[in-house]
Design an enzyme around this catalytic site. Structure first.
Site, PDB file in Angstrom:
ATOM      1  N   HIS A 115       0.828  -1.209   0.000  1.00  0.00           N
ATOM      2  CA  HIS A 115       0.000   0.000   0.000  1.00  0.00           C
ATOM      3  C   HIS A 115       0.861   1.258   0.000  1.00  0.00           C
ATOM      4  O   HIS A 115       0.434   2.300  -0.485  1.00  0.00           O
ATOM      5  CB  HIS A 115      -0.973  -0.015   1.186  1.00  0.00           C
ATOM      6  CG  HIS A 115      -2.156  -0.906   0.945  1.00  0.00           C
ATOM      7  ND1 HIS A 115      -3.454  -0.520   1.142  1.00  0.00           N
ATOM      8  CD2 HIS A 115      -2.216  -2.177   0.484  1.00  0.00           C
ATOM      9  CE1 HIS A 115      -4.276  -1.518   0.826  1.00  0.00           C
ATOM     10  NE2 HIS A 115      -3.539  -2.536   0.440  1.00  0.00           N
ATOM     11  N   VAL A 152       0.950   4.052  -3.859  1.00  0.00           N
ATOM     12  CA  VAL A 152       0.472   5.441  -3.779  1.00  0.00           C
ATOM     13  C   VAL A 152       1.677   6.354  -3.569  1.00  0.00           C
ATOM     14  O   VAL A 152       2.369   6.234  -2.555  1.00  0.00           O
ATOM     15  CB  VAL A 152      -0.545   5.610  -2.623  1.00  0.00           C
ATOM     16  CG1 VAL A 152      -1.088   7.025  -2.597  1.00  0.00           C
ATOM     17  CG2 VAL A 152      -1.675   4.599  -2.746  1.00  0.00           C
ATOM     18  N   SER A 187       4.814   7.298   2.585  1.00  0.00           N
ATOM     19  CA  SER A 187       3.672   8.224   2.695  1.00  0.00           C
ATOM     20  C   SER A 187       2.508   7.576   3.449  1.00  0.00           C
ATOM     21  O   SER A 187       1.686   8.275   4.049  1.00  0.00           O
ATOM     22  CB  SER A 187       3.216   8.690   1.313  1.00  0.00           C
ATOM     23  OG  SER A 187       3.051   7.589   0.449  1.00  0.00           O
ATOM     24  N   PRO A 220      -5.765  -1.315  -5.878  1.00  0.00           N
ATOM     25  CA  PRO A 220      -6.814  -2.183  -6.418  1.00  0.00           C
ATOM     26  C   PRO A 220      -7.868  -2.518  -5.372  1.00  0.00           C
ATOM     27  O   PRO A 220      -7.576  -2.545  -4.179  1.00  0.00           O
ATOM     28  CB  PRO A 220      -6.049  -3.445  -6.836  1.00  0.00           C
ATOM     29  CG  PRO A 220      -4.776  -3.419  -6.088  1.00  0.00           C
ATOM     30  CD  PRO A 220      -4.485  -2.002  -5.710  1.00  0.00           C
ATOM     31  N   THR A 276      -1.078 -15.707   0.497  1.00  0.00           N
ATOM     32  CA  THR A 276      -0.818 -17.004   1.130  1.00  0.00           C
ATOM     33  C   THR A 276      -0.746 -16.860   2.646  1.00  0.00           C
ATOM     34  O   THR A 276      -0.818 -17.836   3.379  1.00  0.00           O
ATOM     35  CB  THR A 276       0.500 -17.625   0.599  1.00  0.00           C
ATOM     36  OG1 THR A 276       0.772 -18.809   1.329  1.00  0.00           O
ATOM     37  CG2 THR A 276       1.692 -16.693   0.759  1.00  0.00           C
ATOM     38  N   ASP A 323      -5.867 -17.752   2.886  1.00  0.00           N
ATOM     39  CA  ASP A 323      -5.461 -19.085   2.415  1.00  0.00           C
ATOM     40  C   ASP A 323      -6.032 -20.077   3.426  1.00  0.00           C
ATOM     41  O   ASP A 323      -5.564 -20.150   4.562  1.00  0.00           O
ATOM     42  CB  ASP A 323      -3.925 -19.139   2.384  1.00  0.00           C
ATOM     43  CG  ASP A 323      -3.390 -20.549   2.173  1.00  0.00           C
ATOM     44  OD1 ASP A 323      -4.198 -21.508   2.108  1.00  0.00           O
ATOM     45  OD2 ASP A 323      -2.162 -20.686   2.085  1.00  0.00           O
TER      46      ASP A 323
END
Ligand code: HEM
EC number: 1.11.1.7
Length: 322
Positions: free
Chosen positions: A63, A67, A73, A155, A186, A237
């Protein structure tokens, strides 16, 4: 023997990384030689208390990188910073980064970036979960911008493969990187709310997602009741949720993916063949494949839009701009 071969191949790969990123595994060799040991021991002590911190740290790195590039950040703790945006709810591991940073500041003040600490911590988290290890190119600088409005590049679990593909391509990552990196699922868990609609309300007639294995569907319905608040946690998983292995890919192949975005990787010709490859080749020398490919993809991800030289800053405290 296998480990030596893997290390050798990874070294060859590292040598072929474009210098455009201007990062280097020995970046702190003179200025802060203990950096890797400090991050490692910090991650280890948090992991010993709570092994579920490992997936938290891995996701934090993803993440961060998607970005504004891998620039720390995500760590800024201010109203309307990245961290407050919806796709970042449930992110974990901030305290591990703060802990490592505090120790590094007393040893080599103003030298090690928070972005590098995240990249190292993610690598150590994978290693501690039984996955591969790799040399992390270092020298990222911390960003001076962090805004919740920039997080559209992340996403969503509801998006089809075509959109996942576009979002990864926008960061220089291809289908192979996409499938390999999503293999991070996983380990770790998800809230029911991110996939509950697949269990009860997927089709216009109000039935479940037909791509789900029936007995798995029943299990998930027990874990995430229809009238629940969606906050129960479910492993991504189902078989080995704390072990970094290829069972996630076998689950996708068998209709046992939890997130819709994961399961859809089986519905697209290009991504299916990559999933199949990992799912089918666990034993023997070919079984090294995921363990070899994951580090390569992570190194690629960890160099997205990095700031080097005189760009950015080295934060004194990871949650605040200087
Ligand atoms: C299409 C791409 C992806 C989507 C849609 C996606 C979505 C999600 C969602 C919805 C969760 C559950 C979050 C929660 O309930 O708090 C999750 C967890 C996780 N994701 Fe992803 N993810 C993607 C790619 C990646 C990548 C590339 C990585 C790392 C390289 C990653 C690592 C993780 C990990 C380790 C967890 C478990 C976190 C934990 O247990 O705290 N994901 N992801």
């Amino acid at each position: 023997m296998e480990a030596m071969l893997l290390n050798f191949l990874l070294m060859l790969f590292m040598l072929s990384i474009p210098v455009e990123s201007q990062l280097s595994a020995s970046f702190y060799a003179l200025s802060c030689p203990a950096v890797e040991d400090i991050v490692r021991s910090t991650v280890e002590s948090h992991f010993d208390n709570d092994p579920t911190i490992a997936p938290g740290l891995l996701r934090l790195h993803f993440h961060d990188c998607f970005v504004q590039g891998c620039d720390g950040s995500i760590l800024i703790s201010e109203a309307s910073a990245e961290r407050t945006a919806l796709p970042n709810t449930g992110l974990r591991g901030f305290e591990v980064i703060d802990d490592a940073k505090q120790q590094l500041e007393s040893m080599c003040p103003g030298v090690v970036s928070c972005a590098d600490i995240i990249a190292l911590a993610a690598r150590d988290a994978v290693d501690l979960s039984g996955g591969p290890s790799w040399g992390v190119p270092l020298g990222r600088r911390d960003g001076r911008v962090s805004s919740s409005s920039d997080t559209k590049s992340l996403p969503s679990p509801l998006e089809p493969v075509s959109i996942q593909r576009q979002k990864f391509a926008a960061k220089g990552l291809d289908d192979h990187d996409l499938v390999t990196l999503v293999g991070a699922h996983t380990i770790g868990r998800t809230d029911c709310r991110f996939f509950q609609y697949r269990l009860y309300n997927f089709t216009p007639t109000g039935s479940s997602d037909p791509s789900m294995d029936e007995s798995f569907l029943a299990q998930l319905q027990t874990l995430c009741p229809k009238d629940g608040n969606g906050l129960n946690k479910v492993p991504l998983d189902k078989d080995t949720p704390t072990r970094f292995d290829v069972s996630f890919f076998k689950n996708i192949r068998d209709g046992n993916g939890v997130l819709e975005s994961d399961q859809r990787l089986w519905g697209d010709d290009a991504t299916r063949s990559i999933v199949q490859n990992y799912a089918g080749n666990f034993r023997g020398l070919l079984g090294l494949r995921f363990n070899f490919e994951f580090p390569k993809a992570m190194i690629k991800m960890s160099t997205i839009e990095v700031k080097t030289g005189s760009n950015g800053e080295i934060r004194r405290v990871c949650s605040k701009f200087n």
